[in-house]
Design a protein around this motif. Structure first.
Motif, PDB file in Angstrom:
ATOM      1  N   LEU A   1      38.496  16.354  57.939  1.00 20.77           N
ATOM      2  CA  LEU A   1      38.571  17.347  59.491  1.00 20.77           C
ATOM      3  C   LEU A   1      39.227  16.193  60.097  1.00 20.77           C
ATOM      4  O   LEU A   1      39.876  16.951  61.698  1.00 20.77           O
ATOM      5  N   PHE A   2      39.150  14.968  60.259  1.00 20.44           N
ATOM      6  CA  PHE A   2      40.044  13.962  61.369  1.00 20.44           C
ATOM      7  C   PHE A   2      41.265  13.454  59.969  1.00 20.44           C
ATOM      8  O   PHE A   2      41.577  12.821  59.486  1.00 20.44           O
ATOM      9  N   PRO A   3      42.276  12.662  60.976  1.00 21.17           N
ATOM     10  CA  PRO A   3      43.317  11.988  60.679  1.00 21.17           C
ATOM     11  C   PRO A   3      43.134  10.509  60.597  1.00 21.17           C
ATOM     12  O   PRO A   3      42.159  10.430  60.940  1.00 21.17           O
ATOM     13  N   THR A   4      43.887  10.393  59.568  1.00 20.80           N
ATOM     14  CA  THR A   4      43.380   8.851  58.220  1.00 20.80           C
ATOM     15  C   THR A   4      42.848   7.545  59.622  1.00 20.80           C
ATOM     16  O   THR A   4      42.132   6.896  59.767  1.00 20.80           O
ATOM     17  N   ARG A   5      43.917   8.217  60.631  1.00 21.50           N
ATOM     18  CA  ARG A   5      43.481   6.490  61.887  1.00 21.50           C
ATOM     19  C   ARG A   5      42.222   6.968  62.675  1.00 21.50           C
ATOM     20  O   ARG A   5      41.791   6.419  63.317  1.00 21.50           O
ATOM     21  N   LEU A   6      41.629   8.172  62.534  1.00 21.67           N
ATOM     22  CA  LEU A   6      40.771   8.186  63.186  1.00 21.67           C
ATOM     23  C   LEU A   6      39.337   8.976  62.220  1.00 21.67           C
ATOM     24  O   LEU A   6      38.492   9.097  62.906  1.00 21.67           O
TER      25      LEU A   6
ATOM     26  N   LEU B   1      33.659  26.357  62.852  1.00 17.78           N
ATOM     27  CA  LEU B   1      34.637  25.768  62.351  1.00 17.78           C
ATOM     28  C   LEU B   1      35.490  25.997  60.462  1.00 17.78           C
ATOM     29  O   LEU B   1      35.212  27.256  60.374  1.00 17.78           O
ATOM     30  N   PRO B   2      37.244  25.200  60.411  1.00 16.13           N
ATOM     31  CA  PRO B   2      37.735  26.319  59.779  1.00 16.13           C
ATOM     32  C   PRO B   2      37.038  25.221  57.809  1.00 16.13           C
ATOM     33  O   PRO B   2      36.499  24.352  57.959  1.00 16.13           O
ATOM     34  N   GLU B   3      37.803  25.766  57.437  1.00 22.84           N
ATOM     35  CA  GLU B   3      37.212  25.467  55.473  1.00 22.84           C
ATOM     36  C   GLU B   3      38.020  24.049  55.583  1.00 22.84           C
ATOM     37  O   GLU B   3      40.003  24.559  55.730  1.00 22.84           O
ATOM     38  N   THR B   4      38.250  23.655  54.801  1.00 21.38           N
ATOM     39  CA  THR B   4      38.710  22.382  54.705  1.00 21.38           C
ATOM     40  C   THR B   4      39.251  22.379  52.639  1.00 21.38           C
ATOM     41  O   THR B   4      40.097  21.145  52.306  1.00 21.38           O
TER      42      THR B   4
ATOM     43  N   THR C   1      35.513  17.658  67.845  1.00 25.70           N
ATOM     44  CA  THR C   1      34.567  16.677  68.083  1.00 25.70           C
ATOM     45  C   THR C   1      33.246  17.211  68.033  1.00 25.70           C
ATOM     46  O   THR C   1      32.092  17.477  68.154  1.00 25.70           O
ATOM     47  N   ILE C   2      33.472  18.153  68.524  1.00 31.77           N
ATOM     48  CA  ILE C   2      32.273  18.618  69.503  1.00 31.77           C
ATOM     49  C   ILE C   2      31.855  20.299  68.147  1.00 31.77           C
ATOM     50  O   ILE C   2      30.238  19.858  68.182  1.00 31.77           O
ATOM     51  N   LEU C   3      31.891  20.980  67.694  1.00 29.14           N
ATOM     52  CA  LEU C   3      31.732  21.542  66.857  1.00 29.14           C
ATOM     53  C   LEU C   3      30.946  20.375  65.479  1.00 29.14           C
ATOM     54  O   LEU C   3      30.579  21.512  65.026  1.00 29.14           O
ATOM     55  N   ALA C   4      31.988  19.818  65.438  1.00 30.45           N
ATOM     56  CA  ALA C   4      31.281  18.813  64.205  1.00 30.45           C
ATOM     57  C   ALA C   4      30.219  18.645  65.002  1.00 30.45           C
ATOM     58  O   ALA C   4      29.215  18.187  63.409  1.00 30.45           O
ATOM     59  N   SER C   5      29.688  17.960  65.439  1.00 32.83           N
ATOM     60  CA  SER C   5      28.692  17.128  65.999  1.00 32.83           C
ATOM     61  C   SER C   5      27.606  18.050  66.073  1.00 32.83           C
ATOM     62  O   SER C   5      26.487  17.887  65.981  1.00 32.83           O
ATOM     63  N   LEU C   6      28.248  19.529  66.282  1.00 34.23           N
ATOM     64  CA  LEU C   6      26.881  20.326  66.953  1.00 34.23           C
ATOM     65  C   LEU C   6      26.568  20.757  64.629  1.00 34.23           C
ATOM     66  O   LEU C   6      25.065  21.187  64.862  1.00 34.23           O
TER      67      LEU C   6
ATOM     68  N   PHE D   1      33.406  27.143  45.925  1.00 33.42           N
ATOM     69  CA  PHE D   1      33.767  28.033  46.537  1.00 33.42           C
ATOM     70  C   PHE D   1      34.161  27.606  48.583  1.00 33.42           C
ATOM     71  O   PHE D   1      33.988  28.593  49.608  1.00 33.42           O
ATOM     72  N   GLY D   2      33.692  26.731  48.143  1.00 36.83           N
ATOM     73  CA  GLY D   2      34.204  26.011  50.186  1.00 36.83           C
ATOM     74  C   GLY D   2      33.513  25.613  50.744  1.00 36.83           C
ATOM     75  O   GLY D   2      31.838  26.084  50.391  1.00 36.83           O
ATOM     76  N   ARG D   3      33.566  24.702  51.919  1.00 40.75           N
ATOM     77  CA  ARG D   3      32.791  23.925  52.476  1.00 40.75           C
ATOM     78  C   ARG D   3      32.292  25.209  53.206  1.00 40.75           C
ATOM     79  O   ARG D   3      30.790  24.975  53.154  1.00 40.75           O
ATOM     80  N   ARG D   4      32.257  25.378  54.035  1.00 43.34           N
ATOM     81  CA  ARG D   4      31.927  26.873  55.002  1.00 43.34           C
ATOM     82  C   ARG D   4      30.309  27.401  53.970  1.00 43.34           C
ATOM     83  O   ARG D   4      29.562  27.869  54.203  1.00 43.34           O
ATOM     84  N   LYS D   5      31.492  28.030  53.549  1.00 42.34           N
ATOM     85  CA  LYS D   5      30.028  29.067  51.982  1.00 42.34           C
ATOM     86  C   LYS D   5      28.619  28.500  52.071  1.00 42.34           C
ATOM     87  O   LYS D   5      27.810  28.881  52.007  1.00 42.34           O
ATOM     88  N   LEU D   6      29.017  27.280  51.404  1.00 36.23           N
ATOM     89  CA  LEU D   6      27.594  26.035  51.507  1.00 36.23           C
ATOM     90  C   LEU D   6      26.721  26.398  52.226  1.00 36.23           C
ATOM     91  O   LEU D   6      25.858  25.955  52.272  1.00 36.23           O
ATOM     92  N   PHE D   7      27.266  25.731  53.603  1.00 34.67           N
ATOM     93  CA  PHE D   7      26.616  25.774  54.517  1.00 34.67           C
ATOM     94  C   PHE D   7      26.292  26.773  55.561  1.00 34.67           C
ATOM     95  O   PHE D   7      24.617  26.439  55.706  1.00 34.67           O
TER      96      PHE D   7
END
Length: 425
Positions: free
Chosen positions: A355-360, A414-417, A239-244, A300-306
């Protein structure tokens, strides 16, 4: 499935995903695309008329920028609440509610009698504006299969540029036909039209099956997620890293897009109609950036894009605001600036979904994106206030570079997803 493992794809082209989408996926795609385009149009009306508002009501730049900040702060709370609501009552119902909300308050903006009233109306508009993204992004992320999610969600994100372009075209028409003190009001009236999209959504867009199953499990277990569950130890770091990440992405974007129209008029001495061509290059670059970013997120992945786009945005904003260049060169430079300052958003929706489970997912995605928007909302006001001492060009550059630096660092951590399959849990 591991986050860095990509499903087998038969077509890796940008539009390959659309060819194999089923009717349900296509209807959801167009419903969300139109919603995000109209959302973008409603939001971008104010930055385009901010110079007129300053002149008509004698407002200083700091206060004018604060109105954008108020809208974005309200959108942060709206997005968090809408995400939580989407987990409780469904993605589609929440999407309908938020579209009606921001459309109504756009209409109210047209009839405000002073700047304080306009600020309040814009803040309330922001509550629905933030909620629309939260509900729509989760809806798209859960409807589209993993191997096409980046391109599909990213292509929907490109609709923001379409809405921005519609707002610029609307500005050129209204300010050509009407005096300035009436033209800006007419633009807000047109901002009510997104409410008509509800007719399409009610008939054609269905709730994702994975979301329905997850809610059924929650009800059966009597374990409804708390709105604060995303801050528990097991999920807090994410939550913290995704918010940053989202704070940096949006802080940089809003520092640029809020003030570039005023920068062109005040420091480059262009008229409202004369600046339209410059904004057109910026918007076309933005649209192409969204599409390229959507392709790159899956390829190529989300992180490389960012990481790539954050560095590119830093270089371009410095060149645009700090180099002594002719107006003609500035027009051409608008294309790559729009490309790098916008394209990374194409990976954001899919990344947060994964990044998050379905219920959340609604709560987590809604909070992180809109917390980032809320803190990023401070940047337009800071640019406005600092411009009095350092000049508008320097103020834009300072805060855009800070924001994109934070964005880059969070992306590294953050991890690659890419390719992650979603589970009904």
């Amino acid at each position: 499935m591991k986050g860095d493992k990509v499903s087998q794809q038969t077509d890796t082209s940008l539009t390959g995903f659309y060819k194999v989408m089923n009717p349900k996926e296509k209807k959801t795609f167009w419903g969300c695309f139109l919603g995000w385009a109209l959302d973008g149009m409603d939001f971008m009306i104010y930055p385009l008329v901010i110079g007129t508002i300053i002149a008509v009501w004698q407002v200083d730049r700091g206060m004018a920028g604060l109105a954008v900040t108020g809208t974005l702060l309200a959108s942060a709370f709206g997005g968090w609440f809408a995400g939580y609501l989407a987990d409780r009552i469904g993605r589609v119902r929440t999407l309908q509610f938020t579209i009606l909300w921001f459309s109504t308050f756009s209409l109210i903006c047209a009839f405000t009698q002073d700047f304080n009233q306009l600020m309040v109306a814009r803040a309330l508009l922001g509550f629905g504006f933030g909620g629309e993204w939260a509900a729509g992004a989760v809806l798209m992320g859960e409807t589209i299969r993993a191997e096409y999610r980046g391109r599909a969600v990213g292509s929907v994100q490109s609709a923001w540029a379409v809405g921005w372009g519609a707002a610029v075209l609307l500005q050129a028409i209204m300010f050509s036909l009407l005096p300035p003190d009436m033209a800006w009001r007419a633009m807000f009236v047109v901002g009510f039209f997104p409410a008509l999209l509800l007719l399409y959504i009610r008939r054609h867009v269905e709730e994702p099956e994975i979301a329905k199953v997850a809610r059924e499990k929650v009800v059966a277990a009597g374990d409804s997620p708390s709105i604060l569950e995303i801050f528990k130890p097991g999920i807090l770091k994410t939550t913290i890293l995704a918010s940053l990440l989202t704070m940096g992405a949006q802080g940089g974007y809003y520092a640029i897009t809020t003030w570039v129209p005023t920068f062109l008029k005040a420091e480059r001495k262009l008229t409202v109609v004369g600046s339209t061509g410059y904004l057109a290059f910026l918007i076309v670059g933005s649209f192409v950036g969204y599409l390229f970013g959507a392709w790159m997120a899956d390829r190529f992945g989300r992180r490389k894009l960012f990481m790539t786009f954050s560095l590119g945005a830093i270089v371009l904003v410095l060149a645009y605001t700090q180099l002594e260049i002719t107006n003609e060169m500035m027009m051409w430079l608008g294309f790559p600036l729009g490309f790098f300052a916008s394209g990374y958003f194409s990976g954001m929706g899919a990344f947060l979904t994964e990044l998050f489970p379905t219920r959340l997912r609604g709560s987590g995605q809604g909070f992180c994106y809109n917390f980032g928007r809320g803190i990023g909302a401070l940047f337009p006001a800071l640019v406005g206030y600092f411009s009095a001492q350092y000049g508008l060009a320097m103020a834009i550059a300072i805060f855009a570079v800070i924001a994109y630096g934070v964005f880059f660092i969070a992306a590294v951590i953050l991890p690659e997803t890419r390719g992650r399959e979603l589970q009904a849990n």
